[in-house]
Motif scaffolding. Structure first.
Motif, PDB file in Angstrom:
ATOM      1  N   UNK A  12      -0.559  -1.787 -10.560  1.00  0.00           N
ATOM      2  CA  UNK A  12      -0.294  -2.310  -8.657  1.00  0.00           C
ATOM      3  C   UNK A  12      -0.788  -1.594  -7.878  1.00  0.00           C
ATOM      4  N   UNK A  13      -1.468  -0.566  -7.874  1.00  0.00           N
ATOM      5  CA  UNK A  13      -1.904  -0.235  -6.708  1.00  0.00           C
ATOM      6  C   UNK A  13      -3.183  -0.920  -6.483  1.00  0.00           C
ATOM      7  N   UNK A  90      -0.454  11.725  -4.908  1.00  0.00           N
ATOM      8  CA  UNK A  90       0.414  11.164  -6.311  1.00  0.00           C
ATOM      9  C   UNK A  90       0.709   9.694  -6.388  1.00  0.00           C
ATOM     10  N   UNK A  91       1.817   9.071  -5.580  1.00  0.00           N
ATOM     11  CA  UNK A  91       1.961   7.644  -5.229  1.00  0.00           C
ATOM     12  C   UNK A  91       1.045   6.643  -5.734  1.00  0.00           C
ATOM     13  N   UNK A  92      -0.357   7.293  -5.308  1.00  0.00           N
ATOM     14  CA  UNK A  92      -1.650   6.652  -6.052  1.00  0.00           C
ATOM     15  C   UNK A  92      -2.408   6.872  -7.165  1.00  0.00           C
ATOM     16  N   UNK A  93      -1.901   7.162  -7.483  1.00  0.00           N
ATOM     17  CA  UNK A  93      -3.253   8.033  -8.928  1.00  0.00           C
ATOM     18  C   UNK A  93      -2.167   8.147  -9.928  1.00  0.00           C
ATOM     19  N   UNK A 238      -2.326   2.827   1.048  1.00  0.00           N
ATOM     20  CA  UNK A 238      -0.955   3.542   1.140  1.00  0.00           C
ATOM     21  C   UNK A 238      -0.741   4.682   1.979  1.00  0.00           C
ATOM     22  N   UNK A 239      -2.121   4.592   2.931  1.00  0.00           N
ATOM     23  CA  UNK A 239      -1.516   5.459   4.118  1.00  0.00           C
ATOM     24  C   UNK A 239      -1.229   4.514   5.101  1.00  0.00           C
TER      25      UNK A 239
END
Length: 372
Positions: A12-13, A90-93, A238-239
């Motif tokens: 998804x990332x 955390x949200x990225x990986x 995600x920034x």
């Protein structure tokens, strides 16, 4: 060959297209009519800068200044404090409900909070008693199941540095499967021990920094992520747009000038002298079990059982941090180092408490604690 970051990043990332803000798209021209801003500013206070335009989508000037300060060419992103850096990583990986992080307790609570808020599992690797050193074998074992390992050095709330050779050992044994995030929020108090220079050799290393501690800019909310390009290309997705107001950016740039850095260095050395003098003044008190070595602007103190130091200080208008909720920090109080005058007052109050505790008082309090 895929990088470690590419292996860890959820699909998804990878598929995510960053929000294309007007500043991110950029361009050149005479009339800026692309961001639905007011074309002319309105002013609501005296001596106020024009605030009608959105700030830079990523504060590049700040990042460049901070790279120079750290003597690194590795990609650097300015974020809203170290807490946002933790959340972004955390949200990225990590995929909610699937992946895990590893932390070394007792440590900064935001690692666990950010993970749990995203339904990411937390594996705890306790630091080793009595000096809170890193259990390398335990961390390496946990990393086999964790996408990210968080190491805080100097550690909060214990105050000690993690040995660089131990961090290197973890990096060596995890470089094929885990990112190792070293949180250096307090590194200005031991600047020579930074691991930023290791990113060149270990692309699985990510360093978090902040201006909230030694720089004294807690209200500005500015932190940094420093990482290899392979890692940063996913974090940058995600920034959020416009992460820092221009007013904050201007303050940060002034802090990172030669004059600003000299002021930070001088103040840091003054705090270290005040900290060491405070520790020395308390070192002869018999009901203090341990004063832990500190590489920060705080001191962790463990008293004997039954000595209610935290409550006593509160009664005298001094608010410290009670750490007794942590299993390994029973009877511990964390005291931030303030001005020389403030610490002299605190030490006098603690010594007065010592005088009030007769041997019979101590024994009665300790017996009560053991029987509770």
């Amino acid at each position: 060959m895929a990088s470690l970051a590419e292996k860890l990043a959820p699909e998804s990332i990878k598929k995510l297209i960053p929000y294309q803000s007007a500043r991110r798209i950029g361009g050149s021209g005479r009339l800026w009519l692309n961001a639905n801003e007011l074309e002319h500013p309105m002013f609501f206070a005296d001596h106020q800068s024009a605030l009608h335009r959105y700030p830079d989508f990523l504060p590049h000037d700040i990042a460049a200044a901070y790279q120079a300060y750290c003597d690194t060419t590795q990609p650097t992103i300015a974020v809203r404090g170290a807490d946002e850096a933790i959340d972004l990583l955390v949200r990225t990986f990590c995929q909610p409900g699937v992946d895990s992080i590893a932390i070394c307790t007792p440590t900064y609570a935001m690692y666990e909070f950010c993970a749990e808020s995203l339904s990411v599992n937390v594996i705890k690797c306790p630091l080793l008693a009595p000096d809170f050193s890193l259990d390398v074998d335990s961390v390496v074992a946990a990393a086999r199941q964790a996408n990210i390992v968080f190491l805080c050095s100097p550690n909060n709330p214990t105050g000690q540095l993690l040995k660089k050779e131990n961090i290197v050992s973890v990096l060596e044994q995890t470089q094929d499967h885990s990112l190792v995030v070293v949180d250096e929020a307090y590194i200005e108090f031991e600047l020579a021990e930074s691991v930023v220079d290791l990113i060149d050799q270990y692309p699985n290393l990510v360093v978090i920094r902040t201006l909230s501690k030694a720089f004294g800019l807690a209200a500005v909310r500015c932190g940094f992520i420093i990482a290899a390009t392979s890692v940063m290309e996913y974090v940058a997705k995600l920034v959020p747009p416009y992460p820092m107001p221009d007013s904050s950016a201007e303050i940060v740039l002034k802090a990172l000038t030669a004059e600003g850095l000299a002021q930070v260095a001088a103040n840091t050395q003054s705090l270290i002298r005040t900290r060491d003098a405070f520790i020395e003044r308390l070192s002869t008190i018999d009901w203090i079990d341990t004063i832990y070595p500190s590489s920060t602007n705080f001191v962790l103190i463990r008293t004997q059982p039954g000595i209610e130091l935290f409550e006593y200080l509160v009664k005298h208008g001094i608010v410290t941090r009670n750490q007794s909720h942590e299993p390994s920090l029973k009877h511990c109080v964390r005291i931030t180092i303030g001005s020389e005058k403030s610490m002299q007052e605190v030490s006098e109050i603690i010594c007065n408490f010592s005088d009030a505790l007769t041997p019979s008082n101590k024994n009665r309090d300790i017996t009560h604690e053991q029987n509770a």
